[in-house]
Design a protein around this motif. Structure first.
Motif, mmCIF file in Angstrom:
data_model
loop_
_atom_site.group_PDB
_atom_site.id
_atom_site.type_symbol
_atom_site.label_atom_id
_atom_site.label_comp_id
_atom_site.label_asym_id
_atom_site.label_seq_id
_atom_site.Cartn_x
_atom_site.Cartn_y
_atom_site.Cartn_z
ATOM 1 N N GLU A 240 18.820 -46.224 -14.830
ATOM 2 C CA GLU A 240 18.783 -45.104 -15.778
ATOM 3 C C GLU A 240 17.601 -44.187 -15.498
ATOM 4 O O GLU A 240 17.732 -42.965 -15.510
ATOM 5 N N GLU A 241 16.465 -44.781 -15.218
ATOM 6 C CA GLU A 241 15.272 -43.994 -14.922
ATOM 7 C C GLU A 241 15.483 -43.154 -13.658
ATOM 8 O O GLU A 241 15.116 -41.984 -13.609
ATOM 9 N N GLN B 34 18.320 -42.076 -12.482
ATOM 10 C CA GLN B 34 19.297 -41.025 -12.759
ATOM 11 C C GLN B 34 18.681 -39.873 -13.543
ATOM 12 O O GLN B 34 19.121 -38.737 -13.427
ATOM 13 N N GLN B 35 17.674 -40.150 -14.350
ATOM 14 C CA GLN B 35 17.042 -39.118 -15.163
ATOM 15 C C GLN B 35 15.915 -38.408 -14.432
ATOM 16 O O GLN B 35 15.501 -37.328 -14.837
#
Length: 105
Positions: A83-84, A86-87
């Motif tokens: 997630e990190e 992707q952000q």
């Protein structure tokens, strides 16, 4: 049937574990399949011993629980890293232009 050469206690099983009775009468269990790398790295033991069948069952249950929790934690950490990533802005990408601390739209 006990022929005097058996190294496994009769009529006892712990699913997924191979039981061994040592010459000294100590019970051992060895997991038939390897634990995952995450569980092994966290310290899950593939071979354990106990004073009694009940103690051995408790120890194999403890190892299975420990391994499951380690795998769950590793999955959570991987999801957070994914997630990190992707952000995060792409390498070389610039954020919004600012002037004196204010975002210009």
């Amino acid at each position: 049937m006990n022929d005097g050469r058996s190294t496994t206690p009769e009529s006892t099983t712990i699913p997924g574990w191979r039981l061994i009775l040592s010459d000294a009468g100590r019970l051992w269990a060895s997991r038939e399949k390897l634990f995952s790398p995450a569980a092994t790295h966290a310290g899950a033991e593939r071979t354990v011993d106990g004073d009694s069948l009940e103690a051995l069952r408790a120890e194999t249950d403890r190892q299975e629980t420990f391994a499951r929790e380690a795998e769950e934690q590793a999955a959570k950490e991987q999801a957070a890293r994914t997630e990190e990533a992707q952000q995060a802005p792409a390498p070389g990408a610039q954020g919004p232009k600012t002037r004196a601390g204010q975002v210009i739209s």
